[in-house]
Every structure is written in structure tokens, then in C-alpha cells.
Design a protein around this motif. Structure first.
Motif, short mmCIF file in Angstrom:
data_model
loop_
_atom_site.label_atom_id
_atom_site.label_comp_id
_atom_site.label_asym_id
_atom_site.label_seq_id
_atom_site.Cartn_x
_atom_site.Cartn_y
_atom_site.Cartn_z
N PHE A 359 -14.27 -26.84 -105.34
CA PHE A 359 -13.48 -26.03 -104.77
C PHE A 359 -12.64 -26.68 -103.41
O PHE A 359 -13.17 -26.40 -102.47
CB PHE A 359 -13.94 -24.51 -104.33
N PRO A 361 -10.63 -26.98 -100.75
CA PRO A 361 -10.07 -26.24 -99.64
C PRO A 361 -8.51 -26.07 -99.76
O PRO A 361 -7.87 -26.97 -99.55
CB PRO A 361 -10.49 -26.74 -98.24
N CYS A 363 -6.95 -25.21 -102.20
CA CYS A 363 -6.48 -25.13 -103.48
C CYS A 363 -7.42 -24.26 -104.49
O CYS A 363 -6.69 -23.55 -105.47
CB CYS A 363 -6.62 -26.66 -103.84
N GLY A 364 -8.64 -24.39 -104.30
CA GLY A 364 -9.57 -23.45 -104.99
C GLY A 364 -9.86 -23.86 -106.37
O GLY A 364 -9.83 -24.91 -106.71
N PRO A 365 -10.25 -22.82 -107.35
CA PRO A 365 -10.87 -23.17 -108.57
C PRO A 365 -9.63 -24.07 -109.51
O PRO A 365 -10.15 -24.80 -110.40
CB PRO A 365 -10.95 -21.77 -109.36
N SER A 366 -8.18 -23.80 -109.32
CA SER A 366 -7.54 -24.75 -110.29
C SER A 366 -7.58 -26.07 -110.00
O SER A 366 -7.26 -26.87 -110.80
CB SER A 366 -6.12 -24.22 -109.84
N SER A 459 -16.09 -26.45 -96.29
CA SER A 459 -15.77 -26.14 -97.60
C SER A 459 -17.29 -25.76 -98.06
O SER A 459 -18.09 -25.58 -97.49
CB SER A 459 -15.46 -27.34 -98.24
N SER A 460 -17.15 -25.57 -99.49
CA SER A 460 -18.07 -24.96 -100.16
C SER A 460 -19.43 -25.81 -100.24
O SER A 460 -20.52 -25.18 -100.32
CB SER A 460 -17.78 -24.53 -101.72
N ARG A 481 -19.71 -20.45 -103.41
CA ARG A 481 -18.63 -21.14 -104.29
C ARG A 481 -19.27 -22.55 -104.54
O ARG A 481 -18.70 -23.35 -105.37
CB ARG A 481 -17.45 -21.34 -103.74
#
Length: 574
Positions: A359, A361, A363-366, A459-460, A481
Motif C-alpha cells: 500500500f 502511501p 496511493c493505496g490498494p490501486s 506506512s503499513s 494493511r
């Protein structure tokens, strides 16, 4: 082992190498003896006569004991001062320690300091005189200069210099008698691996992988192999030296694109960089690192540089990049808070990403597709995980329920808004846990704790997860995440606990305490599984039944099998 007396005298560097291979310790002593025996008018090559006299002058100092091992290190006008040799000696035990994470440009200055000394010696054509003065000092100089030599003179020269240093130690191995400390273990595995000198069997995989020569994008493998970003180098070096590698693009299943972007971006200096020996009138650049401006990537140019890299990939367009592998070792597409490729969706959306961070930062899942991409562990330096493992205690000897030490809102500005780490501070004063900022006895605490907390950071993902395995410390994951690596090969619920990161409270403490006190057998079993699975995160386990490379190859084989043959080809005719 390469014998350097077999090298041709094609270059000044070749002549330098020849001297060590041909002379060795006995040869240098022999020149000294010849110098003493010379009679006026006796025919003798002028260069060797001068050399013999210089060595004779050096040998006049010191005592018989140090002269026998060429380790007097008294200094001379033809070499360096005794004080400088003492500084070289201080660095000899740590030549293999690359402190990349501690002010990166300043750490590179250390290697360039030795490079400049080596270059001075090479230009003077007096390496044999230096060796007569301080044999192990020359070895230490070469080993400490290697990262800079690779930056300046290329990988092949660095390989030659490394093998020269190894051969010198083979010819004169009495470092203990000479009172020098030069660790041998890194010369057998780490350094040859970083330099592409260790072949491997690709964990038995039948994949065929084409490894691009990306030139300036993959310069500095020794230096850039340090820290969590080292996977960019280690995966490059592993596949480049493996039986999987093919130089025929027509038979390649996949194409690896080496790119040391995280390291190169972190080499960028900041204004009035602390500890950096700056050029006069320049508030940014080092006067020790040669052409410092050419050694790093400017964050403002990250997009353009990635575009430049893509243009160099000859076979990318054949399948719109579906069979190309890119490595992301920091926070997905974010390195040092810089987005490395904002327009990635327009160019590499179909490519395979090997990434420590699913993931990105902002931007996320995409930014991550579990169908084509794979999560990989962060790299832990060999010295670090071996030291962590040395404190790995059996369950019966562990006194702390859990621990966490590292960056928190109270000691680092970047973590002010990381709520899960702020929540950890409520445990700071409990007697049977150890929570707080950085401490010197961190490894001992990990090895004495039943559980290691693995909280989300900026971040995760965090390398705290992988460090816990070497400590034999059951991971207690506090990052909702965090996509865990190697899920086909590791049964994560059997060896870790995953607690909601927004529910960090005394309830979690009570849960762990109950496990340790009332479900001891389960805790012992989970600890044994943690120990048994540490090899999946050991990047120095090149071959064998359990290694990160074996797991990554497992993931790549799956993705290669499922690749479509083509995407929207322009045309075809029957």
C-alpha cells in the motif's frame, strides 16, 4: 581464486596487480635483501633498484618481529605517516559494515577517503612500497575503498581489487601475529555476493530470466546493498549470477530491471548536511565524494529518470511490459517521501512488482495487484541479524511479555500522526514489558521477550517483523494493511498474532499475559515455528530448501505461468 600474476600488463592497474601476485611477502623481503647486496656499478634494473632502496629505508625502522610480517607501519616519505596507518587500522575490522541508514552521503565519504588514498598510491606506482611499510594496512585500504572503487571505476575493477586483497591475505595470513583485525567471514560470502562472484543454482527453478544491464541505474552494488533497501541489489546480484539467467531474450520467461533507486535517492544531500565535508561555498555537496552531483538522483527528477530507464529496455514493448520485473524496496512507489514514478499507470501498469510495501502511501490498494505483484521482505544486514540471533533465548529464559523500541511520536517528527505508535506509550512503565525509544540493549530485549510488537510506521510495513524472526520473538502485528510475504509457504496464523491496530489497549496486554502464563505450551510451539521460519528472511541463504530467493522464485513461477501470450498486438495475418 584468480591468480593475478596471470594478468597481462595491459594497463597501469594490471601492472599494480602483478606486483602483488608476483612478489608476495617473500618477494618484498627479497627485494630488500637485493638492495643490501648491490655493489656500485652492478647491472640492475633502475626501477627495481630504486624500489629496493625505498623498501630498505622502510625496513630500517621497526623491529625484526614486525619486519617479518611487513607490519611495522612506521610510515615513510614514500608512503604515508604512522598516524595515518593507525587510522587505517582502526577501520580494518569494520570494512564490511556499510552504515547506509545513518546519513547516507556522509557514510559514502568514509569509502571515498580510502579511495583517495588508494588512488594516490596507484598513481605513484608504489603499492609494493606501501605493502612493505604496512602490508595489512594496504589490505584494509583496498577493502574499505571497494564501494567507492565500484562507483568510480566499475564492477570489474572492484572485483579485481577485491580478489587482490583476498590473495594478499592468503599469502600473508598472520594478521593475529601482526596485531591486525580483518574479519575473514565477509570475504567468503557477503563481499563476493555483492560483487557478483558467487554463482547459485536458482533454487532449482527452471525459469529463464534475462537481466538487463541498466548501467548508471544499478551502480554502487556494495554500498547500496546495506539496510532494508538492499533487496534492490541482492535480487539483482542473485539472478545475475544464477543458473536461471539467460542472455537470449527469445528464450526468456521474465526480464529483470535492476534499479537502485532507493539508495540513489537517499544519496541526495540536504542543505548544510550534518557531518558532511562540504565543498567551500557549496552548502550541499561533499568535497570528498568525487563528482558528488553524479552519484545521486535528484527527487525532482524522479519521474524523468524512470522514463529514461524505460527507454533503455529493448524488449519492454513486445508484451507491453507484462514479463518485466521491477523491484520497489521502500514504500512502494515512495522513496524518502518522493513519488518515484507518478505516471506509472501509463507505462508499467502490467509489469510485475516485487515490493516490500503493498500500500504505497497516498496511493493505496490501486498500486498493488495481488494477481501480478508479490510482497517481498525487507533486507536485514548479515551482521545485524546474526547479532540479533545471538541473543535468542529459549522460552523458559524470557522475562518480558512483549517489547517495542524504535521511532515514536516522542522521538521523531515523522511519527507524530502515527496513532498506533502513540498508543504504545501507555505500556512504557509496565514492569514486564519493554517499550520506548532506541536503546543500546535492543537485541538483548528482543531475545528476552515472548512477543515483538510490529506496529505500522509511516506506512503499513516495517522491518521489525523480519527482525523478530531472528530473535525467536513471536510477531504481534499491529498494522491492519500489512500484506505479508510468502503466504503460500508460511502459515502466518500459526506463528504470529494479528491485533487490530486501533484497539491497542490494556486488553492486549492482558491477552498476552494470559497466553504466556496459562497457555505456555502454545507460546513455546509458536516460538519454535518462528525459529524454523527465520530462513525465509535470510538473504544470505543463497541456496537450500528455505530462503527468500526460493520463495520469490515460487511467486515468479506462478506469475509467469499465468501471463497472457500478448496484449492487443498491432496486427497479424494467417
Amino acid at each position: 581464486m584468480v591468480c593475478f600474476f596471470q594478468l597481462k600488463k595491459a594497463t597501469p592497474r594490471g601492472r599494480v596487480m602483478l606486483y602483488f601476485g608476483r612478489l608476495g611477502v617473500l618477494g618484498l623481503l627479497g627485494l630488500f635483501a637485493v638492495g643490501h647486496a648491490l655493489e656500485p656499478g652492478e647491472a640492475f634494473e633502475a626501477e627495481q633498484q630504486l624500489l629496493a632502496k625505498e623498501i630498505m629505508g622502510i625496513f630500517d625502522g621497526g623491529n625484526a618481529t614486525c619486519r617479518s610480517s611487513l607490519s611495522c607501519c612506521t610510515g615513510s616519505a614514500a608512503t604515508v605517516s604512522q598516524e595515518l596507518w593507525s587510522h587505517v587500522k582502526a577501520f580494518a575490522p569494520n570494512y564490511h559494515v556499510r552504515e547506509l541508514l545513518d546519513s547516507t552521503p556522509r557514510m559514502l565519504e568514509r569509502h571515498y577517503t580510502f579511495y583517495n588514498l588508494w588512488d594516490r598510491m596507484k598513481r605513484a606506482g608504489s603499492m609494493q612500497v606501501f605493502a612493505a611499510d604496512c602490508y595489512f594496512g594496504v589490505v584494509a585500504m583496498l577493502l574499505n575503498a571497494l564501494p567507492a572503487i565500484e562507483f568510480e571505476d566499475g564492477l570489474s575493477t572492484a572485483q579485481e581489487i577485491f580478489l587482490t586483497a583476498v590473495e594478499m591475505l592468503e599469502r600473508n595470513n598472520d594478521t593475529e601475529g601482526a596485531n591486525w583485525t580483518i574479519p575473514r567471514e565477509p570475504l567468503e560470502l557477503q563481499m563476493p555476493f555483492f560483487l557478483g562472484l558467487l554463482p547459485n543454482n536458482c533454487a532449482g527453478s527452471k525459469l529463464r530470466i534475462y537481466v538487463y544491464d541498466t548501467q548508471s541505474f544499478s551502480v554502487g552494488s556494495i554500498f547500496c546493498s546495506a539496510g532494508q533497501w538492499g533487496v534492490e541489489v541482492l535480487l539483482h546480484r542473485y539472478f545475475a549470477s544464477s543458473t536461471c539467467r539467460t542472455t537470449n531474450p527469445e528464450e526468456a520467461d521474465l526480464f529483470l530491471v535492476p534499479d537502485y533507486r532507493a539508495c540513489h535517492l537517499h544519496l541526495a544531500p540536504t542543505y548544510m548536511h550534518k557531518g558532511l565535508t562540504r565543498i567551500e561555498g557549496d552548502d550541499y555537496h561533499s568535497q570528498i565524494i568525487r563528482n558528488h552531483k553524479d552519484k545521486y538522483r535528484h527527487p525532482d527528477q524522479a519521474e524523468a529518470q524512470f522514463q529514461e530507464l524505460l527507454k533503455s529496455l529493448k524488449y519492454f514493448d513486445r508484451k507491453q511490459g507484462m514479463d518485466h520485473i521491477f523491484i520497489f524496496s521502500d514504500q512502494g512507489f515512495i522513496v524518502n517521501f518522493t513519488h518515484t514514478f507518478p505516471s506509472w499507470r501509463d507505462h508499467i501498469a502490467h509489469s510485475i512488482f516485487l515490493t516490500t510495501e503493498a500500500f504505497t502511501p497516498g496511493c493505496g490498494p490501486s498500486c498493488f495487484s495481488p494477481w501480478k505483484d508479490a510482497v517481498i521482505p525487507g533486507h536485514i544486514d548479515m551482521e545485524r541479524f546474526e547479532r540479533i540471533a545471538s541473543f535468542n533465548q529459549p522460552t523458559s529464559n524470557r522475562s518480558f511479555l512483549f517489547n517495542f523500541h524504535g521511532r515514536l511520536p516522542v522521538n521523531h517528527d515523522y511519527y507524530e500522526k502515527v496513532s498506533v505508535r502513540k498508543a504504545l506509550l501507555q505500556f512504557e512503565r509496565l514492569a514486564d514489558v519493554s517499550v520506548g525509544g532506541f536503546i543500546e540493549e535492543y537485541f538483548e530485549v528482543m531475545g528476552s521477550s515472548h512477543f515483538c510488537l510490529v506496529p505500522e510506521g509511516t506506512s503499513s510495513w516495517t522491518n521489525h517483523l523480519y527482525e523478530s524472526f531472528f530473535a525467536g520473538c513471536i510477531p504481534l502485528i499491529l498494522s491492519d494493511r500489512y500484506v505479508l510475504p510468502f503466504q503460500d509457504l508460511i502459515d502466518w496464523p500459526s506463528l504470529s498474532v494479528r491485533w487490530p491496530q486501533d484497539a491497542v489497549s490494556l486488553e492486549m496486554y492482558v491477552y498476552v499475559k494470559d497466553m504466556v502464563e496459562n497457555r505456555r505450551e502454545l507460546v513455546e510451539t509458536m516460538k519454535q515455528r518462528v525459529d524454523a521460519h527465520a530462513c525465509w528472511f535470510n538473504f544470505y541463504m543463497l541456496d537450500g530448501p528455505c530462503s527468500p530467493y526460493k520463495a520469490i522464485l515460487h511467486d515468479l513461477e506462478q506469475r509467469s505461468r499465468n501471463l497472457p501470450k500478448y496484449l492487443h498486438p498491432s496486427h497479424w495475418l494467417p
